[in-house]
Design a protein around this motif. Structure first.
Motif, PDB file in Angstrom:
ATOM      1  N   ILE A 143     -30.141-103.333 -48.782  1.00 41.04           N
ATOM      2  CA  ILE A 143     -29.067-103.323 -47.782  1.00 41.04           C
ATOM      3  C   ILE A 143     -29.423-104.260 -46.622  1.00 41.04           C
TER       4      ILE A 143
ATOM      5  N   LYS B  91     -30.784 -90.959 -40.538  1.00 38.61           N
ATOM      6  CA  LYS B  91     -30.027 -90.020 -41.363  1.00 38.61           C
ATOM      7  C   LYS B  91     -29.812 -90.441 -42.812  1.00 38.61           C
TER       8      LYS B  91
ATOM      9  N   ASN C  65     -20.647 -92.908 -44.236  1.00 32.21           N
ATOM     10  CA  ASN C  65     -19.845 -92.763 -45.449  1.00 32.21           C
ATOM     11  C   ASN C  65     -20.441 -91.797 -46.457  1.00 32.21           C
ATOM     12  N   VAL C  66     -21.585 -91.212 -46.086  1.00 33.58           N
ATOM     13  CA  VAL C  66     -22.050 -90.059 -46.861  1.00 33.58           C
ATOM     14  C   VAL C  66     -22.469 -88.976 -45.878  1.00 33.58           C
ATOM     15  N   LYS C  67     -22.297 -87.737 -46.300  1.00 33.73           N
ATOM     16  CA  LYS C  67     -22.626 -86.638 -45.405  1.00 33.73           C
ATOM     17  C   LYS C  67     -23.567 -85.674 -46.122  1.00 33.73           C
ATOM     18  N   LEU C  68     -24.740 -85.448 -45.526  1.00 34.14           N
ATOM     19  CA  LEU C  68     -25.683 -84.492 -46.110  1.00 34.14           C
ATOM     20  C   LEU C  68     -25.173 -83.079 -45.868  1.00 34.14           C
ATOM     21  N   LEU C  69     -25.033 -82.298 -46.929  1.00 36.02           N
ATOM     22  CA  LEU C  69     -24.493 -80.944 -46.777  1.00 36.02           C
ATOM     23  C   LEU C  69     -25.615 -79.911 -46.670  1.00 36.02           C
TER      24      LEU C  69
END
Ligand SMILES: Cc1cc2nc3c(=O)[nH]c(=O)nc-3n(C[C@H](O)[C@H](O)[C@H](O)COP(=O)(O)OP(=O)(O)OC[C@H]3O[C@@H](n4cnc5c(N)ncnc54)[C@H](O)[C@@H]3O)c2cc1C
Lengths: 321, 245
Positions: B128, B90, B208-212
């Protein structure tokens, strides 16, 4: 609370893309009623450092530690993380570059921050923290919500214009704690082309392809670039054939550029080349083949032979001054 | 030497990108999936290093079962075995966390991957992984040799390059011209079918991030043509119409 922006230099000068990042950070800081703090690592003149105020920084942290004279991602990430903590920064802005990917990824982890790279616009704060990112090498955009308390954003070059104003910044010395374990990578040598306009920073890029027939004709590309104050680039076969150095090769597997003006001379416009240039604001194509795919991506086109058209363009460009 | 090569499964560069479900899903119809081109350079270099000095090359992909043809292609090019972490990739942090979890138990000397994937272009996974494992990472690497337990690399910088040295273990984000691109031969394709491909379940990773959603760029207007006999007219247009001069 504050917005921290990392400022990068090249050849003793602060990069234009970093000034864009300062402008972006300051616009974001205004939106959330706080101040933008710039972190500069390296030996820059007092004038250069305080000039960051004109681009919107309220405060500049200047770090002149000799151990950080080379842009090493691990200690830089540690230094920026320390500055972010000291300044109580929730959002850290960097401009994307060959070294920033490696810095930003480590920085985000050190701060437990969510990270989005290649951002092309200011965040939409109406519900959450929504950013727009370029994906599929410029063929689409994605919108993300950064849900973490701390956020790291890298912005794409030319996504935000740096506007010089009349602001001023206070300057403070900053000397982060450095750990030996951050120095596991050593730079032995730096080989840089000097004197030219840096391709990735340039406002105008003039590129040549296989249509130029050979390196002996490159004066056409170089002279047009000189007359326009532009950087020079090339297509992949041109660098594969050693007509031009690899670092000039533009495209998916080469350098990605997003200048205000991209001029392509004798380049077909294969999708892999377009992938590196399609976020340019305006594209001009000169190609003798009216069916060349590049015309579909171009704003202005000239169907003609580069050997006839470009000399006239050079004369006209010289006359612009 | 034990080398891990992380590969992404991405739409071929020539793919036309469009979205479905109210711009929340990629329209995959007609899309051909390939090994990320930068990852394929990394794989080619790993195989060259193995051929020169011995060792093993394992490929790893974070992906659901439909990525197996891409993994088999990497085996056909010359990797010895493969790991698929059974999860939808993701975002960069998620993928890197899965890779790091696998690497922790395996002690690879060298972890190679592309400088970025060509779908999300984030360029974050190498850094990372390095940070999660507490080991150095270098990117974008255009040349990599191993001498006396050290990696000697050439790294691209704006307008030039740096010669960089680091102790192993190391993560490198690769790009051309690090190796000759390898094309699988018949023997490779045959043997790829029987090489081991281990499927591992993912570990939990906090979001901590969300794909809209997605958006396509505004369509380009038609190209304005200028007569080749009067090319200087271009500059009037660039100055007064496009306002870029
Ligand atoms: C995985 C992969 C990655 C790649 N990555 C890149 C990349 O990053 N960058 C890149 O550029 N390419 C890349 N390529 C190659 C790409 O597909 C094309 O082959 C390449 O861009 C073609 O370069 P070109 O247009 O200079 O040459 P050509 O395809 O040979 O085209 C030359 C053009 O010049 C024109 N021409 C010839 N003579 C004249 C004249 N006298 N006056 C005017 N016009 C003339 C012709 O009409 C033609 O359109 C990649 C390919 C692959 C498979």
């Amino acid at each position: 609370m504050s917005v921290l922006v990392f400022v990068e230099g090249a050849g003793g000068e602060i990069k234009k893309s970093s000034l864009e990042a300062v402008g972006y950070a300051s616009a974001l800081a205004k939106k959330i009623n706080t101040q933008a703090v710039a972190l500069v690592i390296g030996n820059y003149s007092d004038d250069q450092i305080s000039s960051l105020g004109k681009f919107g920084a309220s405060k500049v942290l200047s770090c002149k530690n000799d151990k950080l004279s080379q842009p090493l991602p691990m200690p830089y990430a540690s230094a920026i993380a320390e500055a972010a903590k000291k300044e109580n920064a929730d959002t850290i802005i960097l401009s994307r570059s060959s070294v920033v990917d490696a810095i930003a990824s480590r920085l985000a982890l050190k701060l437990g921050a969510g990270i989005v790279t290649n951002v092309v616009d200011l965040p939409d704060l109406s519900s959450g923290f929504k950013v727009k990112k370029s994906i599929y090498t410029g063929k689409a955009f994605a919108f993300y919500d950064l849900t973490s308390a701390k956020k790291v954003i890298t912005i794409s070059k030319n996504a935000y214009s740096a506007v010089e104003g009349s602001g001023s910044a206070t300057v403070e010395a900053f000397d982060p704690q450095l750990s030996d374990s951050d120095f596991k990578v050593q730079i032995k040598e730096t080989q840089k082309a000097t004197g030219d306009v840096l391709l990735t920073e340039a406002d105008i890029v003039v590129s040549g392809g296989r249509g130029l027939k050979g390196p002996e004709n490159w004066n056409l590309v170089i002279d047009l670039a000189k007359a326009l104050g532009a950087a020079t680039g090339c297509s992949k076969p041109v660098s594969d054939l050693d007509w031009r150095p690899h670092h000039e090769h533009v495209g998916q597997t080469g350098v990605k550029v997003s200048p205000n003006l991209y001029i392509a001379l004798g380049i077909s416009g294969a999708i892999q080349h377009l992938a590196g240039v399609n976020s340019s604001k305006v594209i001009v194509v000169v190609n003798k083949d009216p069916e060349a795919p590049f015309f579909k991506a171009a704003d202005y086109g000239i169907v003609g032979d580069v050997f006839e058209v470009v000399p006239k363009l050079i004369e006209a460009a010289k006359a612009l001054k | 030497m034990k080398i891990l090569v992380c590969i992404s499964n991405v739409p071929d560069t020539t793919s036309k990108i469009s979205f479905t479900d109210n711009n929340t899903k990629l329209n995959t119809s007609g899309i051909q999936y390939i090994i990320g081109p930068y990852d394929e350079y990394a794989l080619s270099r790993a195989i060259e290093l193995k051929e020169a000095a011995g060792g093993t090359v394992t490929v790893l992909n974070v992906g659901e079962a439909d990525t197996e043809p891409t993994i088999r292609k990497a085996l056909a090019i010359g990797a010895d075995d493969a790991i698929r972490i059974n999860a939808f990739p993701k975002d960069a942090f998620y993928v890197a966390s899965q890779i790091a979890a696998v690497v922790k138990s395996e002690n690879y000397d060298l972890i190679l991957m592309g400088r970025e994937s060509i779908d999300y272009n984030s360029g974050l996974v190498h850094g990372i992984v390095g940070e999660l494992l507490g080991i150095p990472s270098v990117s974008p690497v255009m040349k990599l040799d191993i001498e006396g337990g050290k990696a000697i690399m050439s790294r691209e910088i704006e307008g030039g390059k740096e010669i960089v040295e680091a102790q192993l273990p190391l993560v490198a984000g690769c790009q051309e011209p690090i190796a000759e691109w390898k094309i699988p031969n018949m023997r490779g394709i045959m043997s790829a079918r029987t090489k081991p491909l281990k499927v591992v379940e993912p570990t939990d990773v906090a979001d901590n991030v969300k794909l809209l959603n997605y958006e396509l760029p505004a369509p380009k207007g038609a190209c304005k043509m200028i007569d080749a006999s009067t090319p200087e007219k271009l500059f009037d247009l660039l100055k007064n119409e496009a306002k870029v001069l």
